[in-house]
Design an enzyme around this catalytic site. Structure first.
Site, mmCIF file in Angstrom:
data_model
loop_
_atom_site.group_PDB
_atom_site.id
_atom_site.type_symbol
_atom_site.label_atom_id
_atom_site.label_comp_id
_atom_site.label_asym_id
_atom_site.label_seq_id
_atom_site.Cartn_x
_atom_site.Cartn_y
_atom_site.Cartn_z
ATOM 1 N N SER A 63 0.795 -1.236 0.000
ATOM 2 C CA SER A 63 0.000 0.000 0.000
ATOM 3 C C SER A 63 0.828 1.287 0.000
ATOM 4 C CB SER A 63 -0.948 0.016 1.183
ATOM 5 O OG SER A 63 -2.034 -0.824 0.896
ATOM 6 N N LYS A 66 0.344 3.434 -2.930
ATOM 7 C CA LYS A 66 -0.816 4.332 -3.019
ATOM 8 C C LYS A 66 -0.408 5.813 -2.921
ATOM 9 C CE LYS A 66 -3.864 0.686 -1.337
ATOM 10 N NZ LYS A 66 -4.371 -0.070 -0.215
ATOM 11 N N TYR A 191 -3.861 -2.151 -10.090
ATOM 12 C CA TYR A 191 -3.683 -1.891 -8.655
ATOM 13 C C TYR A 191 -2.736 -2.921 -8.033
ATOM 14 C CZ TYR A 191 -4.919 -2.312 -3.703
ATOM 15 O OH TYR A 191 -4.852 -2.444 -2.341
ATOM 16 N N TYR A 243 -4.662 3.280 7.894
ATOM 17 C CA TYR A 243 -5.996 2.675 8.027
ATOM 18 C C TYR A 243 -6.658 3.117 9.331
ATOM 19 C CZ TYR A 243 -3.361 -0.185 4.788
ATOM 20 O OH TYR A 243 -2.554 -0.599 3.785
ATOM 21 N N VAL A 261 1.186 -3.746 3.833
ATOM 22 C CA VAL A 261 1.164 -5.043 4.522
ATOM 23 C C VAL A 261 2.433 -5.884 4.288
ATOM 24 C CG1 VAL A 261 -1.342 -5.333 4.776
ATOM 25 C CG2 VAL A 261 -0.221 -6.129 2.699
#
Ligand code: GLU
Length: 307
Positions: A63, A66, A191, A243, A261
């Site tokens: 992530s 992102k 993605y 998150y 992760v």
């Protein structure tokens, strides 16, 4: 400040924690990563780099990618991007479907999975096809990290796709609400390819300099995004970068940051440095347990945080 001594001290202090946490196990390629690893790197504005641990080891950035895709989408779409994806913390796990249903297919922010899938869709629109969209984000990451060997691991990407039911569900839900222009399969594949990019803490800490310096790389003076856009990205990193543990990260570390992760976390100290840590054991919210602790120790020992 003796940064090397501080990093060495941190490595010694987190050593007993390396057995804790749980390696991401939703795909075999990540489940097989050795848990007891640690690396931390910082890159200063003058190019000096300090590291400790396995700082050249490549790991799945997941992530953290992102941050880079959001950067490019914001550059091309400016505030129009927020018609499709918000900028509020979600308070929910990164792959939650429930909130997306309630909020009619508009993800809370670009750092939860649904948000990053919308961003990937926007980039495919901008570049015309999924291959170019992936290649351009990869090129951008290579540029901001000054390393043109950064590549995606095809085994990880394929395995993500094979086990990607929840992300495909998120994408299908958004498609049903009219918030996805391209084919679900194409967007999710893009993605996952971005999540499967591999980097080390050395290259990741280097890659944060443009965000630490109002969108301009302090070493090559290249302007990647506007100061205003850099401010926005930092704000979203601070409020949404971890998150449902984003508040906790701000509380303990006090820096804009983004986790993945794969066990990596990037962070930055405005006008001073880029930082990256890696340790694959995750806490209950899916953030590197030792990585978070190491960053907390770093801001405590150096007195450098944004607060
Ligand atoms: N590829 C992962 C997923 O979409 C990324 C999650 C993460 O790093 O938080 O499930």
């Amino acid at each position: 400040m003796d940064y090397q001594a501080i990093l060495n001290e941190i490595a010694a202090e987190v050593e007993p924690l390396l057995e804790k946490g749980k390696v991401a196990d939703y795909i075999p390629a990540l489940a097989s990563v050795e848990k007891k690893q640690f690396a931390m790197s910082i890159t200063l504005f003058n190019g000096m780099q300090y590291s400790v641990g396995v700082a050249d080891t490549l790991f799945s950035i997941q992530s953290i990618s992102k941050v880079f895709s959001f950067t490019l989408a914001l550059k091309f779409y400016s505030k129009d991007l927020y018609k499709r994806v918000g900028r509020e913390p979600s308070g929910n796990p990164f792959n939650s479907l429930v909130q997306l249903e309630y909020e009619r297919g508009k993800p809370r922010n670009p750092f939860i999975n649904a948000g990053a899938i919308v961003v990937a869709d926007a980039l495919i629109n901008h570049y015309g096809n999924k291959e170019t969209a992936f290649e351009e984000v990869q090129k951008f990451i290579q540029e901001v990290s000054c390393n043109n060997s950064i590549a995606s691991n095809p085994v990880v990407a394929a395995s993500e796709m094979e086990h990607g039911h929840r992300n495909l569900a998120l994408a299908n839900l958004m498609k049903s609400f009219g918030n996805l222009d391209n084919e679900v399969q194409d967007v999710v594949e893009t993605y996952f390819k971005l999540c499967a990019l591999e980097m080390s803490t050395k290259t990741l800490s280097r890659s944060m300099l443009y965000l630490a310096n109002h969108g301009i790389d302090p070493l090559c003076a290249k302007q990647f995004i506007s100061p205003n856009q850099a401010k926005r990205i930092n704000a979203v990193m601070l409020t949404c970068g971890h998150y449902d543990a984003s508040g906790d990260f701000a509380f303990h570390v006090g820096l804009p940051g983004k986790s993945g992760v794969g066990g990596g976390i990037v962070a930055l100290i405005p006008k001073v440095m880029g930082i990256a840590v890696f340790s694959p054991g995750l806490n209950a919210q899916g953030n590197s347990l030792v990585g978070t602790k190491a960053l907390e120790l770093f801001t405590t020992k150096t007195g450098l945080s944004i607060f």
